[in-house]
Design an enzyme around this catalytic site. Structure first.
Site, short mmCIF file in Angstrom:
data_model
loop_
_atom_site.label_atom_id
_atom_site.label_comp_id
_atom_site.label_asym_id
_atom_site.label_seq_id
_atom_site.Cartn_x
_atom_site.Cartn_y
_atom_site.Cartn_z
N ASP A 180 0.89 -1.17 0.00
CA ASP A 180 0.00 0.00 0.00
C ASP A 180 0.92 1.21 0.00
O ASP A 180 1.63 1.45 0.97
CB ASP A 180 -0.87 -0.04 1.26
N TYR A 240 1.21 -0.77 15.10
CA TYR A 240 0.32 -1.02 13.97
C TYR A 240 0.46 0.06 12.91
O TYR A 240 0.44 1.24 13.21
CB TYR A 240 -1.13 -1.12 14.44
N LYS A 264 -3.54 -2.82 8.35
CA LYS A 264 -3.66 -4.27 8.27
C LYS A 264 -2.68 -4.79 7.21
O LYS A 264 -2.27 -4.08 6.31
CB LYS A 264 -5.11 -4.65 7.92
#
Ligand code: F6R
Ligand code: MG
Ligand code: MG
Length: 384
Positions: free
Chosen positions: A11, A232, A235
């Site tokens: 991404d 994090y 995802k």
């Protein structure tokens, strides 16, 4: 001919939040791959596509898994794409490129990979899966059903070449100091396998092998971005390659479990359980920053040359599945933050709840404790 399939995805920026890459970003990545691929005759073919906000580069070549020039080409294409994403003001430009400089292999640098090398069959059908707004555990159930359950895969009973079953290699993705893996054989180990695969945040199928021939059927990515970044960063959005037919399950047997639309980790702020929706290639994201989606490009290959992809989830059958998954998604959302709707503490992408609990902790009291303390003080003063 020995061929390697390498898929490397990242991404590196998207339109309107986490919806999809821009046309220009996609073209930049594609152009880069095509331009530099021609200096490398060992690259037989390539394909670039997107699923949600992730761009995947699939390459066929003869250099084996982890080959530096292949990984560098993908890394450089993502770096070139990041410059374009920044120029266009895309959200999260370059977000999965977690290291500054390329160092031999993209493993541990942010992009996810799935790779396998094999002697190409006379005809070589395979499936390339890409999922967005979820993590690698999302493939656990579909793989278990396709490779170990005769209710899903009658081929396990019908095809003598599959009668011996398959070997599953499962990784403990919570272990960050080296690859902690276990090998389990089906059918005899299916209860043990199920006990691991139920927990997709911890145990992830890395590969599956035919016990009859020793050939590899599946290569899946096991990247957990938070293990690399220490926190994090979104995802993991896993990719996977599955060889089909003959000694392996048929395409339809591998696709069938996706009709379940199982609840997986993903969706809004990477912190919710939402059902996995099978979608057409190059689909974007919408409801509640989800639902988590999975696409499947089916290919045939000869001497490493690919056909055009057949879009496995574009068939009208999957419209009914998508409607059901949308209903499941809305049903789960009706309970908001409560119970199974939100992920367990360790999997939340945001720190807000941990901070709140920490602050609230100091305000908790044990009923009657203050009075007890007071009584103790009074009696201590009386005897003193
Ligand atoms: C995955 C993805 C999500 C986001 C997460 C939080 O492709 O986009 O996992 O990373 O929803 O993103 P922010 O904090 O930017 O809303
Ligand atoms: Mg994203
Ligand atoms: Mg994504």
């Amino acid at each position: 001919m020995k061929i390697t399939l390498s898929v490397i995805k990242a991404d590196i920026g998207s339109i309107g939040g986490h919806i999809c890459p821009s046309q220009r970003l996609l073209e930049t990545v594609e152009r880069h791959v095509l331009q530099y691929r021609y200096d490398m005759p060992f690259i037989r073919d390539s394909y670039v596509g997107f699923t949600g906000d992730d761009i995947a580069i699939l390459m066929t070549h003869t250099r084996g898994p982890g080959a530096e020039p292949i990984h560098k080409l993908a890394w450089d294409a993502f770096v070139a794409g990041t410059a374009e994403a920044k120029a266009q003001g895309l959200y999260g430009a370059g977000q999965d490129l977690l290291k500054d400089a390329f160092s031999g292999n993209v493993r541990g640098m942010g992009p996810a990979t799935a790779e396998m090398e094999f002697e190409e069959r006379a005809n070589e059908p395979f499936l390339f899966f890409a999922a967005d707004k979820t993590d690698p555990g999302a493939y656990n159930l579909p793989l278990y059903l396709a490779f170990a359950d005769p209710m899903t895969t009658p081929g396990l009973m019908l095809a003598p070449s599959m009668a011996k079953g398959f070997k599953f290699v499962v990784m403990d993705v919570a272990h960050t100091d080296g690859d902690r893996i276990i090998e389990l054989n089906t059918p005899e180990d299916i209860y043990d396998l199920a006990a691991l695969l139920r927990d997709g945040e911890r145990y992830v199928v890395e590969s599956i092998w035919s016990r009859a021939t020793g050939e590899q059927a599946v290569a899946a990515c096991t990247t957990r971005l938070h293990n690399i970044a220490g926190t994090y960063t979104g995802k993991d959005d896993p990719v996977m390659l599955v060889r089909v037919q003959k000694n392996f399950p048929a395409t339809g047997e591998v696709l069938a479990p996706y009709a379940i639309g199982p609840y997986v980790a993903g969706g809004m702020r990477g912190s919710h359980n939402m059902p996995l929706m099978p979608v057409a290639l190059n689909s974007n994201i919408s409801y509640f920053d989800g639902p988590p989606v999975v696409s499947c490009a089916a290919f045939a290959m000869h001497d490493g040359k690919l056909t055009e992809p057949a879009d496995a989830f574009a068939h009208p059958f999957w419209n009914t599945v998508r409607d059901r998954v949308a209903d499941k998604a809305m049903e789960m959302r009706r309970q908001g933050f409560f119970g199974a709707a939100m992920l367990p503490m360790a999997e939340l992408e945001y720190t807000g709840i941990t901070e709140k609990l920490h602050a609230l902790d100091a305000r908790f009291t044990i009923r009657g404790e203050a009075q007890k303390l007071q009584r103790r003080k009074v009696s201590a003063a009386g005897t003193g």
